[in-house]
Motif scaffolding. Structure first.
Motif, PDB file in Angstrom:
ATOM      1  N   MET A   1       0.856  -1.192   0.000  1.00 27.35           N
ATOM      2  CA  MET A   1       0.000   0.000   0.000  1.00 27.35           C
ATOM      3  C   MET A   1       0.886   1.234   0.000  1.00 27.35           C
ATOM      4  N   ALA A   2       1.076   1.763  -1.199  1.00 24.99           N
ATOM      5  CA  ALA A   2       1.983   2.894  -1.384  1.00 24.99           C
ATOM      6  C   ALA A   2       1.400   4.163  -0.765  1.00 24.99           C
ATOM      7  N   LEU A  23       6.231  -4.603   1.255  1.00 26.92           N
ATOM      8  CA  LEU A  23       6.630  -3.196   1.209  1.00 26.92           C
ATOM      9  C   LEU A  23       6.058  -2.622  -0.079  1.00 26.92           C
ATOM     10  N   ALA A  24       5.747  -1.322  -0.062  1.00 25.05           N
ATOM     11  CA  ALA A  24       5.213  -0.660  -1.251  1.00 25.05           C
ATOM     12  C   ALA A  24       6.297   0.234  -1.826  1.00 25.05           C
ATOM     13  N   ALA A  25       6.769  -0.112  -3.036  1.00 28.00           N
ATOM     14  CA  ALA A  25       7.843   0.687  -3.644  1.00 28.00           C
ATOM     15  C   ALA A  25       7.294   1.890  -4.417  1.00 28.00           C
ATOM     16  N   PHE A 110       3.805  -6.809  -9.137  1.00 29.44           N
ATOM     17  CA  PHE A 110       3.734  -5.628 -10.000  1.00 29.44           C
ATOM     18  C   PHE A 110       2.285  -5.258 -10.237  1.00 29.44           C
ATOM     19  N   THR A 111       2.044  -3.951 -10.396  1.00 30.66           N
ATOM     20  CA  THR A 111       0.697  -3.495 -10.726  1.00 30.66           C
ATOM     21  C   THR A 111       0.775  -2.438 -11.821  1.00 30.66           C
ATOM     22  N   PHE A 112      -0.348  -2.206 -12.493  1.00 30.98           N
ATOM     23  CA  PHE A 112      -0.492  -1.243 -13.605  1.00 30.98           C
ATOM     24  C   PHE A 112       0.086  -1.772 -14.921  1.00 30.98           C
ATOM     25  N   PRO A 156     -13.339  -5.936  -8.123  1.00 32.72           N
ATOM     26  CA  PRO A 156     -13.821  -4.552  -8.153  1.00 32.72           C
ATOM     27  C   PRO A 156     -14.031  -3.897  -6.792  1.00 32.72           C
ATOM     28  N   LEU A 157     -14.048  -4.679  -5.703  1.00 30.43           N
ATOM     29  CA  LEU A 157     -14.299  -4.071  -4.392  1.00 30.43           C
ATOM     30  C   LEU A 157     -13.015  -3.574  -3.720  1.00 30.43           C
ATOM     31  N   ALA A 158     -11.879  -3.817  -4.371  1.00 35.82           N
ATOM     32  CA  ALA A 158     -10.573  -3.504  -3.767  1.00 35.82           C
ATOM     33  C   ALA A 158     -10.400  -2.014  -3.479  1.00 35.82           C
ATOM     34  N   GLY A 159      -9.691  -1.729  -2.398  1.00 35.46           N
ATOM     35  CA  GLY A 159      -9.327  -0.357  -2.083  1.00 35.46           C
ATOM     36  C   GLY A 159      -8.096   0.060  -2.872  1.00 35.46           C
ATOM     37  N   VAL A 193      -5.926 -13.941  -4.609  1.00 35.58           N
ATOM     38  CA  VAL A 193      -7.156 -13.188  -4.815  1.00 35.58           C
ATOM     39  C   VAL A 193      -7.219 -11.989  -3.866  1.00 35.58           C
ATOM     40  N   ALA A 194      -7.614 -10.833  -4.407  1.00 32.14           N
ATOM     41  CA  ALA A 194      -7.676  -9.598  -3.616  1.00 32.14           C
ATOM     42  C   ALA A 194      -8.936  -8.813  -3.932  1.00 32.14           C
ATOM     43  N   GLY A 195      -9.422  -8.096  -2.906  1.00 29.13           N
ATOM     44  CA  GLY A 195     -10.538  -7.184  -3.146  1.00 29.13           C
ATOM     45  C   GLY A 195     -11.734  -7.470  -2.270  1.00 29.13           C
ATOM     46  N   ALA A 214      -4.839 -15.468  -0.360  1.00 26.74           N
ATOM     47  CA  ALA A 214      -5.703 -14.293  -0.305  1.00 26.74           C
ATOM     48  C   ALA A 214      -4.865 -13.085   0.092  1.00 26.74           C
ATOM     49  N   GLN A 215      -5.221 -11.939  -0.459  1.00 23.70           N
ATOM     50  CA  GLN A 215      -4.471 -10.714  -0.169  1.00 23.70           C
ATOM     51  C   GLN A 215      -5.433  -9.661   0.377  1.00 23.70           C
ATOM     52  N   ALA A 216      -5.002  -8.954   1.406  1.00 17.23           N
ATOM     53  CA  ALA A 216      -5.855  -7.918   1.988  1.00 17.23           C
ATOM     54  C   ALA A 216      -5.075  -6.624   2.172  1.00 17.23           C
ATOM     55  N   GLY A 217      -5.728  -5.524   1.930  1.00 20.33           N
ATOM     56  CA  GLY A 217      -5.121  -4.213   2.136  1.00 20.33           C
ATOM     57  C   GLY A 217      -5.881  -3.432   3.190  1.00 20.33           C
ATOM     58  N   THR A 218      -7.138  -3.131   2.866  1.00 23.92           N
ATOM     59  CA  THR A 218      -7.969  -2.303   3.746  1.00 23.92           C
ATOM     60  C   THR A 218      -7.997  -2.819   5.185  1.00 23.92           C
ATOM     61  N   ALA A 219      -8.038  -4.135   5.350  1.00 20.13           N
ATOM     62  CA  ALA A 219      -8.133  -4.714   6.697  1.00 20.13           C
ATOM     63  C   ALA A 219      -6.991  -4.240   7.603  1.00 20.13           C
ATOM     64  N   ALA A 231      -6.263  11.222  10.792  1.00 22.00           N
ATOM     65  CA  ALA A 231      -7.565  11.636  10.248  1.00 22.00           C
ATOM     66  C   ALA A 231      -8.134  10.580   9.293  1.00 22.00           C
ATOM     67  N   TYR A 232      -7.249   9.891   8.601  1.00 27.01           N
ATOM     68  CA  TYR A 232      -7.617   8.819   7.664  1.00 27.01           C
ATOM     69  C   TYR A 232      -8.134   7.614   8.465  1.00 27.01           C
ATOM     70  N   ARG A 233      -7.415   7.267   9.537  1.00 24.76           N
ATOM     71  CA  ARG A 233      -7.858   6.161  10.405  1.00 24.76           C
ATOM     72  C   ARG A 233      -9.264   6.417  10.924  1.00 24.76           C
TER      73      ARG A 233
HETATM   74  C1  LIG Z   1      -4.295   2.426   0.872  1.00 21.13           C
HETATM   75  C2  LIG Z   1      -4.094   1.435  -0.220  1.00 21.13           C
HETATM   76  C3  LIG Z   1      -2.953   1.522  -0.997  1.00 21.13           C
HETATM   77  C4  LIG Z   1      -2.722   0.588  -2.007  1.00 21.13           C
HETATM   78  N1  LIG Z   1      -1.558   0.654  -2.725  1.00 21.13           N
HETATM   79  C5  LIG Z   1      -1.253  -0.332  -3.601  1.00 21.13           C
HETATM   80  C6  LIG Z   1       0.026  -0.387  -4.216  1.00 21.13           C
HETATM   81  O1  LIG Z   1       0.906   0.427  -3.956  1.00 21.13           O
HETATM   82  N2  LIG Z   1       0.267  -1.392  -5.094  1.00 21.13           N
HETATM   83  C7  LIG Z   1      -0.671  -2.353  -5.373  1.00 21.13           C
HETATM   84  O2  LIG Z   1      -0.395  -3.261  -6.160  1.00 21.13           O
HETATM   85  N3  LIG Z   1      -1.886  -2.320  -4.812  1.00 21.13           N
HETATM   86  C8  LIG Z   1      -2.188  -1.347  -3.925  1.00 21.13           C
HETATM   87  N4  LIG Z   1      -3.413  -1.353  -3.293  1.00 21.13           N
HETATM   88  C9  LIG Z   1      -4.388  -2.397  -3.648  1.00 21.13           C
HETATM   89  C10 LIG Z   1      -4.098  -3.686  -2.888  1.00 21.13           C
HETATM   90  O3  LIG Z   1      -2.973  -4.310  -3.447  1.00 21.13           O
HETATM   91  C11 LIG Z   1      -5.264  -4.688  -2.976  1.00 21.13           C
HETATM   92  O4  LIG Z   1      -5.627  -4.907  -4.317  1.00 21.13           O
HETATM   93  C12 LIG Z   1      -6.469  -4.219  -2.209  1.00 21.13           C
HETATM   94  O5  LIG Z   1      -6.120  -3.622  -1.008  1.00 21.13           O
HETATM   95  C13 LIG Z   1      -7.384  -5.398  -1.959  1.00 21.13           C
HETATM   96  O6  LIG Z   1      -8.651  -5.003  -1.555  1.00 21.13           O
HETATM   97  P1  LIG Z   1      -9.001  -4.611  -0.029  1.00 21.13           P
HETATM   98  O7  LIG Z   1      -8.443  -3.245   0.144  1.00 21.13           O
HETATM   99  O8  LIG Z   1     -10.482  -4.651   0.001  1.00 21.13           O
HETATM  100  O9  LIG Z   1      -8.332  -5.618   0.854  1.00 21.13           O
HETATM  101  C14 LIG Z   1      -3.672  -0.430  -2.277  1.00 21.13           C
HETATM  102  C15 LIG Z   1      -4.822  -0.511  -1.479  1.00 21.13           C
HETATM  103  C16 LIG Z   1      -5.034   0.395  -0.458  1.00 21.13           C
HETATM  104  C17 LIG Z   1      -6.265   0.256   0.389  1.00 21.13           C
END
Ligand SMILES: Cc1cc2nc3c(=O)[nH]c(=O)nc-3n(C[C@H](O)[C@H](O)[C@H](O)COP(=O)(O)O)c2cc1C
Length: 322
Positions: A1-2, A23-25, A110-112, A156-159, A193-195, A214-219, A231-233
């Motif tokens: 999460m960059a 880590l987020a590069a 990698f993303t994008f 599509p629900l991913a943050g 799987v993420a999102g 499984a991959q989680a970010g928002t959690a 303020a974000y928290r």
């Molecule tokens: C604050 C935030 C920053 C993110 N930054 C990146 C990133 O730098 N690279 C990336 O591949 N995905 C990034 N993601 C997407 C996550 O890799 C992942 O797809 C997503 O968090 C999964 O959905 P969830 O947020 O519902 O768990 C980010 C997500 C969040 C919430």
């Protein structure tokens, strides 16, 4: 999460607890990423990953970006800053690949877009397992050509930013399970799987449907170890921010975040163009974060943001493991 959310402390805590922390590069220089790799290794001997943005061709229309920058001038001034200047930026791509080759983290994702077959091979030879985020079958086909070790299916629900390769395309709305099924029948590569995964039941469900992991970010956004500003928290669990939406107002590229004033005000006038739009809004967002003004920060979050726990990352991880 960059963007400061992922930290060495967060990656190390997740990895030490039996997950695979990342880590987020993105947005950092290769030297800053090196420093974070060193710090993470000081905190844990466990494997961890590094996530990298794949740079693309600039698609920004300079006139539209200039017009958007002008429209943000007063808002930036109210926060005591000027809007940023757009400039060419490849996110230190070549130096980051060389760094990954040299420091050999267990995993690079990698993303994008897709790194070239040569880049993937270089990393694999250095002992790095390579993953590519995909959001559709078309992207899977493109990713497979570079022979990665796994793919990440982002639903599509991913943050945060959608991983969609085409920066002008509207991100796919294909539901996560349908995406997983379609990808599974077209590859033998492991699929992460993420999102929108917010509980052990969610994780159990995707694993039962064939996901390798499984991959989680928002959690983890409210975890003790994350760099998420206060303020974000608070916004993540506030009734003031009940819903998320996709926006390109902050970065010129579609991403999901909590709907705030900035998103509402710039729903229709924000042009496409990453990283240019990101560069234009960046000082304003930084100033908003410093001022605790959540209405003007990019509050990236998935749809289940209100279930994010304020707790140590290891505790959060334990709520996700079936
Ligand atoms: C604050 C935030 C920053 C993110 N930054 C990146 C990133 O730098 N690279 C990336 O591949 N995905 C990034 N993601 C997407 C996550 O890799 C992942 O797809 C997503 O968090 C999964 O959905 P969830 O947020 O519902 O768990 C980010 C997500 C969040 C919430």
């Amino acid at each position: 999460m960059a963007g400061g959310v992922s930290t060495p402390a967060l990656a190390a805590a997740v990895s030490a607890a039996g997950g695979l922390g990342f880590l987020a590069a993105g947005y950092l220089t290769a030297d800053q990423v090196r420093e974070q790799i060193v710090q993470t290794r000081m905190l844990t001997d466990a494997p961890f990953g590094v996530n990298v943005f794949v740079p693309g061709q600039s698609i920004a229309d300079p006139e539209q970006v200039a017009e958007y920058a002008l429209s943000l001038t007063a808002e930036a001034e109210r926060l005591g800053v000027s809007v940023g200047e757009p400039h060419p930026d490849h996110d230190d791509w070549h130096a980051k690949i060389a760094l990954l080759e040299e420091t050999s983290p267990s995993v690079a994702s990698f993303t994008f877009g897709v790194p070239s077959p040569a880049v993937v091979a270089r990393l694999q030879e250095a002992g790095v397992a390579v993953g590519v985020t995909v959001t559709s079958l078309t992207e899977l086909v493109e990713a497979k050509a570079s022979k990665p070790d796994f793919v990440v299916a982002q639903g599509p629900l991913a943050g945060g930013h959608r991983g969609t390769f085409d920066p002008l395309a509207l991100p796919s709305e294909q539901p996560l399970y349908a995406l997983l099924a379609e990808l599974s029948s077209n590859t033998r590569l492991p699929i992460v799987v993420a999102g929108g995964l917010a509980s052990s039941e969610d994780v159990e469900g995707v694993l039962a449907a064939g996901a390798a992991a499984a991959q989680a970010g928002t959690a983890f956004l409210r975890s003790d170890e994350a760099g998420t500003p206060p303020a974000y928290r608070a916004a993540l669990v506030s009734a003031e921010y009940p819903r998320t939406a996709l926006t390109k107002a902050f970065t010129g590229r579609w991403a999901r975040g909590l709907v705030n004033d900035f998103m509402r005000d710039h729903e229709s006038d924000a042009p496409f163009g990453y990283p240019e739009v990101h560069q234009v809004t960046s000082p304003l967002r930084r100033a908003a974060a410093a001022a605790g003004d959540a209405q003007r920060m990019a509050l990236w979050a998935g749809v289940h943001h209100d279930r994010a726990l304020a707790a140590p990352a290891a505790t959060i991880l334990s709520t996700l493991v079936p």
